[in-house]
Design an enzyme around this catalytic site. Sequence first.
Site, mmCIF file in Angstrom:
data_model
loop_
_atom_site.group_PDB
_atom_site.id
_atom_site.type_symbol
_atom_site.label_atom_id
_atom_site.label_comp_id
_atom_site.label_asym_id
_atom_site.label_seq_id
_atom_site.Cartn_x
_atom_site.Cartn_y
_atom_site.Cartn_z
ATOM 1 N N GLY A 165 33.598 31.139 49.578
ATOM 2 C CA GLY A 165 33.470 29.691 49.731
ATOM 3 C C GLY A 165 32.202 29.258 50.439
ATOM 4 C CG HIS A 208 40.895 30.901 41.829
ATOM 5 N ND1 HIS A 208 39.866 30.810 42.730
ATOM 6 C CD2 HIS A 208 40.821 32.173 41.346
ATOM 7 C CE1 HIS A 208 39.221 31.951 42.809
ATOM 8 N NE2 HIS A 208 39.787 32.798 41.971
ATOM 9 C CD GLU A 288 33.624 34.872 42.919
ATOM 10 O OE1 GLU A 288 32.444 34.722 43.281
ATOM 11 O OE2 GLU A 288 34.587 34.862 43.715
ATOM 12 N NE ARG A 292 35.367 41.766 47.258
ATOM 13 C CZ ARG A 292 36.342 40.873 47.237
ATOM 14 N NH1 ARG A 292 37.594 41.284 47.148
ATOM 15 N NH2 ARG A 292 36.093 39.581 47.293
ATOM 16 C CB VAL A 295 42.762 39.889 50.052
ATOM 17 C CG1 VAL A 295 43.830 39.679 51.118
ATOM 18 C CG2 VAL A 295 41.385 39.982 50.688
ATOM 19 N NE ARG A 338 44.567 36.076 50.906
ATOM 20 C CZ ARG A 338 43.291 36.185 50.530
ATOM 21 N NH1 ARG A 338 42.329 35.981 51.404
ATOM 22 N NH2 ARG A 338 42.989 36.463 49.272
#
Length: 451
Positions: A165, A208, A288, A292, A295, A338
Amino acid sequence: MFSKILIANRGEIAARIIRTCQRFNIKTAAVFSEADQDAPYVQQADESYLIGKPRVNESYLNVEKIIKAAKESGAEAIHPGYGLLSENAAFAERVKQEGLTFIGPSAEVIAEMGDKIAARNVMKAAGVPVVPGTMEAVENVTEAKNIAEEIGYPVMVKAAAGGGGIGMQSVSSNEELAKAFESNQKRAKTFFGDGKMFIEKQIINPRHIEIQVLADHHGHALHLFERECSIQRRHQKVIEEAPSPFLSEETRKKMGDSALQAVQTLGYTNAGTIEFLVDENENFYFLEMNTRLQVEHPVTEEITGIDLVEQQLRVAAGEALSFSQNDLVINGHAIEARIYAEDSNTFYPSPGQLTKLSLPEDPGLRHELAVHSNSFVSPFYDPMIAKLIVHGESREAAVQKLTAALHQYEIEGIKSNITMLKRIVTNEHYLQGHTTTSFIQDYYLPAISKS
């Protein structure tokens, strides 16, 4: 598989990687800063190396100290986790030069996908839909205004090297654009050492949604379905779930196929994620690629039964994927929340002594922890202290489990976002699956302002 790896990371992801390694009798070497000397993962690893002072540039971003620790430990490979050096192409190349295996894609692919402009061009060439906007860097404010007027406001100003962000902002006029372009360009230079900017058309009320991919060195590639990651504050994810409550089977297949097109065009290997913005008509656009582990990877593991860290290790060791796309099915529904050490109203971090951490232990719950009771939550790092993952036969069952678990979660000594999470998962719009990226602005913030 490897006999020993070094984990170039910290906190809950380091502990997560250690857990899989223990299943396969792979020895682990951890690295830690002075601030993390009492962190759980340091004790969980087979051996640990102090690499510097608390600030990340003096420890977790210090490539020389990490390489030295890897050499001293006798590790054969380095797992970068997420964040920190995980998408640093120079680090991946250095690991290779030192005769070690980088558990991730090639340095070349990391560099290509790390530049958002280059990534847009690659995806467009691969036939993956991209958001209308510039395909090269915008040099100045005047050029930015001309482009914005051509594609129409609102637009997103974005840093080419950005992430998390940082360096991105929505603007609706020439006046807003002038301020946003210059301020975000400065931020991008500060955080990423690269001030290149580009302009995209803003998709109104998007979701998203990302696709998890896996590819080996033998030409096999597959996707493990999608994750809905629309509940965000300050462009950072808070709650993720799999599968998306919004997508039709037709769009799910189209998005999966597009993600695999991207993987094959890139010659990508290991685990990665293709992120998309999806509008209200289920049109999807490349956002994008994260080269990797994410999370939020546990929700994918919960619905597929696939250990993604295990697959990362196997692929990096040269093994072929042992299953095909047809072997994968979606089993139930999973949600991840989270848990942050932060104020639920302001989102400001709340570092300090965690005097109590009591976790619910009902069936169908999974905890990924960075701390324990009496841990000190450092101000030097991301304020996430844990992840709570639930799995149920349906979305309704998963939401019920999550809600009950959040009410049983006990954190004392510091502020946490538990109150925020409880409000979100009991909100009628969330329960109905209406989860766009503006959810917190549209429903959460107005609700707390009235309370």
